[in-house]
Design a protein around this motif. Structure first.
Motif, PDB file in Angstrom:
ATOM      1  N   GLU A 265      32.778  17.770   0.120  1.00 47.66           N
ATOM      2  CA  GLU A 265      32.194  18.131   1.424  1.00 47.66           C
ATOM      3  C   GLU A 265      31.458  16.973   2.077  1.00 47.66           C
ATOM      4  O   GLU A 265      30.950  17.114   3.198  1.00 47.66           O
ATOM      5  N   HIS A 266      31.413  15.815   1.434  1.00 52.54           N
ATOM      6  CA  HIS A 266      30.631  14.696   1.952  1.00 52.54           C
ATOM      7  C   HIS A 266      31.361  13.952   3.074  1.00 52.54           C
ATOM      8  O   HIS A 266      32.594  13.971   3.159  1.00 52.54           O
ATOM      9  N   PRO A 267      30.607  13.250   3.929  1.00 48.81           N
ATOM     10  CA  PRO A 267      31.230  12.416   4.976  1.00 48.81           C
ATOM     11  C   PRO A 267      32.037  11.276   4.356  1.00 48.81           C
ATOM     12  O   PRO A 267      31.823  10.894   3.199  1.00 48.81           O
ATOM     13  N   HIS A 268      32.974  10.758   5.137  1.00 45.85           N
ATOM     14  CA  HIS A 268      33.762   9.596   4.730  1.00 45.85           C
ATOM     15  C   HIS A 268      33.323   8.402   5.572  1.00 45.85           C
ATOM     16  O   HIS A 268      33.202   8.515   6.802  1.00 45.85           O
ATOM     17  N   VAL A 269      33.113   7.258   4.921  1.00 50.72           N
ATOM     18  CA  VAL A 269      32.765   6.029   5.632  1.00 50.72           C
ATOM     19  C   VAL A 269      33.790   4.961   5.271  1.00 50.72           C
ATOM     20  O   VAL A 269      33.888   4.543   4.117  1.00 50.72           O
ATOM     21  N   PHE A 270      34.578   4.544   6.264  1.00 54.04           N
ATOM     22  CA  PHE A 270      35.590   3.502   6.079  1.00 54.04           C
ATOM     23  C   PHE A 270      35.008   2.173   6.548  1.00 54.04           C
ATOM     24  O   PHE A 270      34.462   2.084   7.656  1.00 54.04           O
ATOM     25  N   ASN A 294      35.049  16.918   7.828  1.00 50.30           N
ATOM     26  CA  ASN A 294      34.061  15.982   7.303  1.00 50.30           C
ATOM     27  C   ASN A 294      33.795  14.899   8.345  1.00 50.30           C
ATOM     28  O   ASN A 294      34.725  14.399   8.984  1.00 50.30           O
ATOM     29  N   ALA A 295      32.531  14.529   8.501  1.00 52.40           N
ATOM     30  CA  ALA A 295      32.197  13.433   9.408  1.00 52.40           C
ATOM     31  C   ALA A 295      32.887  12.153   8.918  1.00 52.40           C
ATOM     32  O   ALA A 295      32.918  11.880   7.718  1.00 52.40           O
ATOM     33  N   VAL A 296      33.461  11.393   9.848  1.00 52.76           N
ATOM     34  CA  VAL A 296      34.139  10.138   9.518  1.00 52.76           C
ATOM     35  C   VAL A 296      33.526   9.017  10.342  1.00 52.76           C
ATOM     36  O   VAL A 296      33.464   9.103  11.573  1.00 52.76           O
ATOM     37  N   THR A 297      33.060   7.977   9.669  1.00 50.50           N
ATOM     38  CA  THR A 297      32.600   6.761  10.335  1.00 50.50           C
ATOM     39  C   THR A 297      33.513   5.630   9.925  1.00 50.50           C
ATOM     40  O   THR A 297      33.789   5.451   8.727  1.00 50.50           O
ATOM     41  N   HIS A 323      33.768  14.608  15.320  1.00 50.07           N
ATOM     42  CA  HIS A 323      33.235  14.217  14.013  1.00 50.07           C
ATOM     43  C   HIS A 323      33.701  12.815  13.596  1.00 50.07           C
ATOM     44  O   HIS A 323      33.372  12.353  12.501  1.00 50.07           O
ATOM     45  N   ILE A 324      34.470  12.118  14.460  1.00 48.23           N
ATOM     46  CA  ILE A 324      34.929  10.758  14.163  1.00 48.23           C
ATOM     47  C   ILE A 324      34.170   9.759  15.030  1.00 48.23           C
ATOM     48  O   ILE A 324      34.085   9.930  16.255  1.00 48.23           O
ATOM     49  N   HIS A 354      24.787   6.884  10.065  1.00 48.68           N
ATOM     50  CA  HIS A 354      26.223   6.719   9.825  1.00 48.68           C
ATOM     51  C   HIS A 354      26.516   6.152   8.442  1.00 48.68           C
ATOM     52  O   HIS A 354      27.687   5.979   8.086  1.00 48.68           O
ATOM     53  N   LEU A 355      25.464   5.861   7.666  1.00 47.02           N
ATOM     54  CA  LEU A 355      25.616   5.349   6.304  1.00 47.02           C
ATOM     55  C   LEU A 355      24.782   6.208   5.361  1.00 47.02           C
ATOM     56  O   LEU A 355      23.844   5.731   4.717  1.00 47.02           O
ATOM     57  N   PRO A 356      25.103   7.491   5.263  1.00 46.31           N
ATOM     58  CA  PRO A 356      24.279   8.409   4.472  1.00 46.31           C
ATOM     59  C   PRO A 356      24.362   8.146   2.970  1.00 46.31           C
ATOM     60  O   PRO A 356      25.336   7.574   2.479  1.00 46.31           O
ATOM     61  N   GLN A 357      23.336   8.569   2.260  1.00 46.36           N
ATOM     62  CA  GLN A 357      23.306   8.392   0.809  1.00 46.36           C
ATOM     63  C   GLN A 357      24.451   9.156   0.136  1.00 46.36           C
ATOM     64  O   GLN A 357      25.088   8.644  -0.782  1.00 46.36           O
ATOM     65  N   LYS A 358      24.692  10.367   0.593  1.00 44.24           N
ATOM     66  CA  LYS A 358      25.749  11.174  -0.003  1.00 44.24           C
ATOM     67  C   LYS A 358      26.975  11.124   0.897  1.00 44.24           C
ATOM     68  O   LYS A 358      27.132  11.922   1.825  1.00 44.24           O
ATOM     69  N   ALA A 359      27.813  10.144   0.634  1.00 44.26           N
ATOM     70  CA  ALA A 359      29.049   9.968   1.407  1.00 44.26           C
ATOM     71  C   ALA A 359      30.077   9.295   0.510  1.00 44.26           C
ATOM     72  O   ALA A 359      29.736   8.707  -0.523  1.00 44.26           O
ATOM     73  N   ASN A 360      31.327   9.388   0.903  1.00 40.05           N
ATOM     74  CA  ASN A 360      32.411   8.690   0.203  1.00 40.05           C
ATOM     75  C   ASN A 360      32.689   7.392   0.954  1.00 40.05           C
ATOM     76  O   ASN A 360      33.106   7.421   2.115  1.00 40.05           O
ATOM     77  N   TYR A 361      32.427   6.264   0.307  1.00 38.53           N
ATOM     78  CA  TYR A 361      32.602   4.962   0.947  1.00 38.53           C
ATOM     79  C   TYR A 361      33.910   4.314   0.474  1.00 38.53           C
ATOM     80  O   TYR A 361      34.232   4.340  -0.710  1.00 38.53           O
ATOM     81  N   TYR A 362      34.631   3.726   1.428  1.00 35.97           N
ATOM     82  CA  TYR A 362      35.910   3.074   1.138  1.00 35.97           C
ATOM     83  C   TYR A 362      35.873   1.676   1.744  1.00 35.97           C
ATOM     84  O   TYR A 362      35.710   1.527   2.964  1.00 35.97           O
ATOM     85  N   LEU A 363      36.021   0.658   0.903  1.00 38.17           N
ATOM     86  CA  LEU A 363      36.021  -0.735   1.359  1.00 38.17           C
ATOM     87  C   LEU A 363      37.406  -1.332   1.181  1.00 38.17           C
ATOM     88  O   LEU A 363      38.016  -1.184   0.117  1.00 38.17           O
TER      89      LEU A 363
END
Length: 400
Positions: A265-270, A294-297, A323-324, A354-363
């Motif tokens: 359920e966490h946001p995604h940060v690309f 899910n929120a996407v940044t 949400h994008i 836009h950089l929350p602690q509980k998010a899925n980060y993809y680099l």
């Protein structure tokens, strides 16, 4: 089974591997290609010229020696290598050839220090690892053919369309030459492409992320042209740009890779640099198809707006879906681009919302890009298990 005495002998070589590992692996590749030149068709010779492959192998050999007491801690890395190998159609017989030349190289580089007992210890250790790799890769090959429409080895595909995304990046749309079904792939995965390079008189494989979600109609790769022409790591990409057009064929291996969307359920940060956006584009399209909320940044950096591939598609999605949210950093910021940010990607300039602690980060991007932003995120308290990255080429990053 390897004995405790043999483990101690291997651990005794750790200082030598730390200091001379790349010299050893360079000698190994030179020796292997001299005696088994057919393997040049399997290995990326660009990575031989820039020493990336030698460095990656030296790192892997050192890691194995350091963890010889408990190699299970390397299982994640071994699976990652297995995915690369299965994408290149590596087979059990190749391990025999590699083992023969690796052991001979250890003996030749170490000289008198390479006792019979030490060589035997490394022989047992190597083939223990080889058996593990062969088993893992067999499971991967089995999974490929169990997927409906799946295959192993090289399969011909027709180029059905080519789209210029920018003057440097073109998307190549591919469909099976035999008209068969495409297997479902997971966004973030990649395929290997093989072409014959006349200047090298070799087949050369390269791995490209799939840049669109699975759709049953085509596979899409988006290829960046490297400059200047002839740059070792750009040989295949440049050849595709220069000589391939709609109607021609390319050979592909089946999609693989574990750089995938996390389902929670966490946001995604690309966070992407340059052509590193390709697997993330597939992820975003997969989220849109699944109607996820899910929120996407997405934070992306490239040289300028004209070289920002998929820019119009991203703008459309951002307009259609509240949400994008997309942020773009351009080294060369043109007048009128007030909505974008100047310079290289700097996460400190992005609001913490836009950089929350509980998010899925993809680099995804060059190794230096990944390392920089990984360190920034962990410095902000983001847990490492929430940060996922894809490094193009041989693995060199040791991030934890």
């Amino acid at each position: 089974m390897i004995t405790e005495t043999q483990k101690d002998l291997i651990k005794g070589t750790i200082p030598v591997l730390k200091e001379h590992g790349v010299a050893l692996t360079s000698h190994f590749y030179k020796r292997m290609f001299t005696h088994n030149p057919e393997l040049k068709h399997i290995f990326n010779m660009g990575n031989q010229q820039n020493a990336k492959q030698q460095t990656a192998l030296a790192t892997a050999v050192l890691a194995y020696a350091e963890h010889i007491d408990n190699p299970s801690v390397l299982l994640s890395a071994v699976k990652h290598i297995g995915q690369k190998h299965s994408s290149l159609n590596i087979r059990p017989e190749h391990y025999q050839i590699v083992g023969k030349h690796l052991l001979a190289s250890i003996q030749e580089v170490l000289g008198d220090a390479a006792t019979d007992e030490l060589i035997e210890a490394w022989k047992v250790a190597y083939f223990q690892l080889a058996d593990l790799m062969i088993g893992i890769e067999k499971e991967m090959y089995d999974q490929m053919v169990q997927n409906e429409g799946g295959w192993t080895g090289w399969k011909p595909f027709n180029i059905v369309k080519i789209v210029s995304e920018t003057e440097e990046i073109q998307s190549i749309y591919l469909a099976p030459t035999d008209g068969g079904q495409l297997p479902k792939h997971t966004a973030g995965q990649y395929v290997s492409v093989r072409v014959y390079l006349p200047e090298l008189q070799l087949y050369q494989p390269r791995q490209y992320s799939l840049s669109d979600a699975s759709n049953g109609q085509y596979l899409r790769i988006s290829v960046k042209k490297e400059t200047p022409l002839g740059k070792p790591e750009g040989m295949v990409s440049n050849y595709l740009h220069q000589y391939f057009q709609q109607g021609k064929q390319l050979e592909l291996t089946a999609p693989t890779g574990s750089f995938n969307l996390i389902e929670n359920e966490h946001p995604h940060v690309f966070i992407s640099g340059g052509v590193g956006q390709t697997p993330l584009m597939a992820m975003l399209e997969q989220l849109i198809k699944a109607k996820g909320q899910n929120a996407v940044t997405w934070i992306h950096g490239c040289r300028n707006s004209d070289l920002h591939a998929f820019k119009d598609r991203l703008r459309t999605l951002e307009t259609q879906h509240e949400h994008i949210r997309c942020f773009s950093f351009y080294d060369e910021l043109q007048e009128g681009n007030s909505d974008n940010l100047p310079g290289w990607v700097d996460l400190a300039k992005i609001d913490s919302d836009h950089l929350p602690q509980k998010a899925n980060y993809y680099l995804c991007g060059p190794s230096g890009f990944i390392e920089k932003h990984f360190k920034y995120l962990t410095g902000q308290g983001i847990q490492t298990e929430h940060i996922h990255f894809e490094e193009f080429g041989p693995a060199s990053l040791q991030l934890n």
